[in-house]
Design a protein around this motif. Structure first.
Motif, mmCIF file in Angstrom:
data_model
loop_
_atom_site.group_PDB
_atom_site.id
_atom_site.type_symbol
_atom_site.label_atom_id
_atom_site.label_comp_id
_atom_site.label_asym_id
_atom_site.label_seq_id
_atom_site.Cartn_x
_atom_site.Cartn_y
_atom_site.Cartn_z
ATOM 1 N N ALA A 96 -2.083 -5.008 -9.701
ATOM 2 C CA ALA A 96 -1.937 -6.340 -10.302
ATOM 3 C C ALA A 96 -2.312 -6.286 -11.771
ATOM 4 C CB ALA A 96 -2.817 -7.352 -9.567
ATOM 5 N N LYS A 97 -1.645 -7.126 -12.568
ATOM 6 C CA LYS A 97 -1.897 -7.172 -14.004
ATOM 7 C C LYS A 97 -1.942 -8.613 -14.485
ATOM 8 C CE LYS A 97 -1.893 -4.482 -16.917
ATOM 9 N NZ LYS A 97 -3.035 -3.874 -17.640
ATOM 10 N N PRO A 98 -2.918 -8.935 -15.357
ATOM 11 C CA PRO A 98 -2.904 -10.257 -15.978
ATOM 12 C C PRO A 98 -1.798 -10.325 -17.022
ATOM 13 C CG PRO A 98 -4.631 -8.916 -16.936
ATOM 14 C CD PRO A 98 -4.021 -8.104 -15.825
ATOM 15 N N LEU A 109 1.538 -6.119 -6.486
ATOM 16 C CA LEU A 109 0.696 -6.859 -5.545
ATOM 17 C C LEU A 109 1.141 -8.313 -5.419
ATOM 18 C CD1 LEU A 109 -1.874 -6.873 -3.757
ATOM 19 C CD2 LEU A 109 -3.201 -7.345 -5.823
ATOM 20 N N VAL A 110 1.814 -8.823 -6.458
ATOM 21 C CA VAL A 110 2.178 -10.241 -6.502
ATOM 22 C C VAL A 110 3.679 -10.456 -6.382
ATOM 23 C CG1 VAL A 110 2.132 -12.345 -7.910
ATOM 24 C CG2 VAL A 110 0.150 -10.799 -7.874
ATOM 25 N N GLU A 157 1.458 -4.822 1.881
ATOM 26 C CA GLU A 157 2.092 -3.616 1.358
ATOM 27 C C GLU A 157 1.145 -2.856 0.439
ATOM 28 O OE1 GLU A 157 6.334 -3.333 0.157
ATOM 29 O OE2 GLU A 157 6.245 -5.521 0.235
ATOM 30 N N ALA A 158 0.421 -3.578 -0.410
ATOM 31 C CA ALA A 158 -0.507 -2.933 -1.339
ATOM 32 C C ALA A 158 -1.595 -2.190 -0.580
ATOM 33 C CB ALA A 158 -1.129 -3.978 -2.266
ATOM 34 N N TYR A 159 -2.116 -2.807 0.465
ATOM 35 C CA TYR A 159 -3.145 -2.150 1.274
ATOM 36 C C TYR A 159 -2.640 -0.824 1.828
ATOM 37 C CZ TYR A 159 -6.090 -1.047 5.279
ATOM 38 O OH TYR A 159 -6.882 -0.388 6.184
ATOM 39 N N PHE A 160 -1.450 -0.813 2.396
ATOM 40 C CA PHE A 160 -0.951 0.417 3.018
ATOM 41 C C PHE A 160 -0.561 1.464 1.966
ATOM 42 C CE2 PHE A 160 -0.328 -2.439 6.723
ATOM 43 C CZ PHE A 160 -1.106 -1.722 7.621
ATOM 44 N N THR A 198 -12.175 5.719 -6.902
ATOM 45 C CA THR A 198 -11.045 4.849 -7.233
ATOM 46 C C THR A 198 -11.535 3.525 -7.815
ATOM 47 O OG1 THR A 198 -10.967 3.843 -5.022
ATOM 48 C CG2 THR A 198 -9.676 5.857 -5.378
ATOM 49 N N SER A 199 -10.653 2.905 -8.601
ATOM 50 C CA SER A 199 -11.004 1.633 -9.225
ATOM 51 C C SER A 199 -9.746 0.819 -9.465
ATOM 52 C CB SER A 199 -11.714 1.875 -10.564
ATOM 53 O OG SER A 199 -10.827 2.453 -11.512
ATOM 54 N N HIS A 200 -9.922 -0.469 -9.606
ATOM 55 C CA HIS A 200 -8.846 -1.344 -10.068
ATOM 56 C C HIS A 200 -9.451 -2.642 -10.594
ATOM 57 C CE1 HIS A 200 -9.072 -2.671 -5.709
ATOM 58 N NE2 HIS A 200 -9.042 -3.868 -6.303
ATOM 59 N N GLU A 201 -8.635 -3.398 -11.300
ATOM 60 C CA GLU A 201 -9.096 -4.682 -11.811
ATOM 61 C C GLU A 201 -9.161 -5.689 -10.667
ATOM 62 O OE1 GLU A 201 -8.064 -8.141 -15.134
ATOM 63 O OE2 GLU A 201 -6.839 -6.313 -15.052
ATOM 64 N N ALA A 202 -10.296 -6.360 -10.551
ATOM 65 C CA ALA A 202 -10.445 -7.415 -9.540
ATOM 66 C C ALA A 202 -9.742 -8.657 -10.061
ATOM 67 C CB ALA A 202 -11.914 -7.692 -9.278
ATOM 68 N N LEU A 203 -8.478 -8.796 -9.733
ATOM 69 C CA LEU A 203 -7.675 -9.863 -10.319
ATOM 70 C C LEU A 203 -7.216 -10.883 -9.285
ATOM 71 C CD1 LEU A 203 -6.472 -10.845 -12.985
ATOM 72 C CD2 LEU A 203 -4.428 -9.505 -12.466
ATOM 73 N N LEU A 204 -6.542 -10.418 -8.227
ATOM 74 C CA LEU A 204 -6.029 -11.333 -7.206
ATOM 75 C C LEU A 204 -7.141 -11.593 -6.186
ATOM 76 C CD1 LEU A 204 -3.614 -12.928 -6.179
ATOM 77 C CD2 LEU A 204 -2.895 -10.904 -4.898
ATOM 78 N N LEU A 205 -7.824 -12.698 -6.333
ATOM 79 C CA LEU A 205 -9.066 -12.928 -5.598
ATOM 80 C C LEU A 205 -8.895 -13.085 -4.084
ATOM 81 C CD1 LEU A 205 -10.943 -15.131 -8.196
ATOM 82 C CD2 LEU A 205 -11.408 -12.753 -7.568
#
Length: 442
Positions: A113-115, A135-136, A155-158, A228-235
């Motif tokens: 996901a990206k802002p 993701l969106v 889908e993102a989870y898998f 691993t890391s990602h931006e916590a965006l889609l709450l």
């Protein structure tokens, strides 16, 4: 502050969230996510916190890198191995040249996901909802693709699970063995950075010497820590991956080892800060031109009231022309609080430009300039820069100009593949690692 639970963020204004047209459909997918196994385990998260705490004191160096935004179509062995290869190459250059062990954290297995600066964009004369990451919604410019689809969370989870599975198999199966760095070779990439070949020869000689003395166990060099890391965006997605761990009496986001909050979503009264303050994961905070010393101090108080080592990484991202004025006041303010933060530098996001043909790009020399200034500013103020945060890929893309390859704006169209922001290619990334290692030594 009020009491916290995984959904208390819903009482706060939430920026950058899509609007789903069917709430019951959304809840159905979230309920399914809550029942699925976690992607990482708490012990790995705790391990990373310890390593980041050591990086904050100068004993390690954080290398965090990967895609601007992962796409589902790139969940392939070649793509995953390419990103891991370039991060391994960079970590060898940094460890050998900077004389510090490296903490490797990928922007991978969840950076979907990206802002966006605007809710809509105009493509071929038509206005569409902005692409917010796989993701969106979809990158293809049509009404169906750009509709926010809650099924994409599943889908993102898998896809994240498949990516993690391959990464774990590689790192546990000898892919990262320092005795065989030839496995990390990238076609047409590392051979164009002569310093890398010389470094490998020196590493091999050092290993032979140490093993002859019996000073190092072979299995220590065959496996690595990789996080691993990602931006916590889609709450809603992040909440669904948050789990209570009874042994620790704490909540963890088990969708990644560490998460960060972006420049657009770190409002003190916002939903993202409310969510992040309650989980035990290490948290990164992007700090750009809009940050004031007062805002940053209050942010640290909310996210890390107990001043826990390894909890907070502050990721500066100003741009080469703004860092001299913007970073010192923030650095001095944080020093006055005694918060044990790890300072990292993201030299990518403040140095974006647009080519004559309208393609977003970044100039290698501007990225390098911001990094060099960051190291110098920290030293001047009695601090140290303990990490870098870079958007990169293992592919031979042509998205950023400059570097030893001499890419120009005319070269961008040859292999411009990003769905959002431009990334350093493998050769540029490795070249950058050697230059960072020089800066680490002062």
């Amino acid at each position: 502050m009020t009491s916290w639970n995984p959904h208390s963020w819903q009482r706060f204004p939430a920026q950058q969230q899509p609007v789903y047209d069917n709430p019951s459909e959304l809840e159905g997918f979230l309920a399914r996510l809550r029942r699925l196994p976690p992607l990482v385990v708490p012990e790995e998260v705790v391990r990373l916190r310890h390593l980041l705490a050591e990086a904050a004191t100068g004993r390690r160096f954080l290398l965090q890198g990967g895609d601007c935004a992962e796409q589902f179509k790139d969940c392939t062995p070649e793509s995953i191995e390419g990103k891991l290869r370039v991060l391994l190459q960079m970590s060898v250059a940094l460890t050998h040249g900077g004389r510090k062990p490296v903490v490797r954290v990928g922007r991978i297995a969840g950076q979907f996901a990206k802002p966006r600066s605007k809710p809509t964009e105009t493509i071929r004369g038509r206005e569409f909802p902005s692409y917010r990451g796989d993701l969106v919604n979809g990158l293809h410019a049509d009404d169906a693709s750009r509709r926010p689809d809650p099924g994409r969370m599943l889908e993102a989870y898998f896809h994240a699970s498949a990516t993690l599975n391959h990464l774990r198999a590689l790192t546990a199966g000898g892919f990262a063995d320092l005795h065989h760095p030839e496995r990390w070779e990238l076609p047409g990439g590392s051979g164009e950075v002569p310093a890398y070949r010389r470094t490998l020869d020196q590493v091999r000689e050092s290993l032979d010497f140490l093993e002859a003395l019996g000073g190092v166990q072979r299995d220590v060099l065959e496996r690595i820590d990789f996080f691993t890391s990602h931006e916590a965006l889609l709450l809603p997605y992040e909440e669904a991956l948050t789990r209570w761990i009874g042994e620790d009496s704490s909540y963890y986001n088990l969708g990644a080892h560490t998460l960060w909050v972006g420049e657009r979503t770190r409002q003190l009264d916002g939903a993202h800060i409310e969510y992040l303050r309650g989980i035990r994961n290490p948290i990164g905070v992007k700090v750009g031109p809009s940050a004031s010393p007062e805002h940053l101090i209050e942010l640290l108080h909310r996210l890390d009231p107990d001043r826990e080592p390894g909890r907070i990484t502050l990721i500066s991202r100003f741009g080469a022309t703004k860092i001299q004025a913007a970073l010192p006041p923030l650095l001095q303010a944080v020093q006055a609080t005694d918060h044990p933060v790890l300072w990292s530098c993201d030299p990518m996001h403040g140095n974006g430009t647009e080519s004559a043909t309208g393609l977003k790009t970044r100039e290698f020399s501007a990225i390098l300039s911001e990094l060099r200034q960051a190291f110098e500013i920290h030293r001047t103020h009695g601090s140290h820069l303990g990490g870098v945060h870079i958007e990169l890929t293992g592919q031979a893309v042509t998205e950023c100009t400059g570097g030893t390859e001499g890419l120009s704006e005319e070269d961008l169209a040859k292999a411009y593949e990003t769905g959002c922001d431009p990334r350093l290619n493998a050769t540029q990334s490795l070249e950058m690692a050697f230059l960072i290692a020089e800066m680490m030594r002062g």
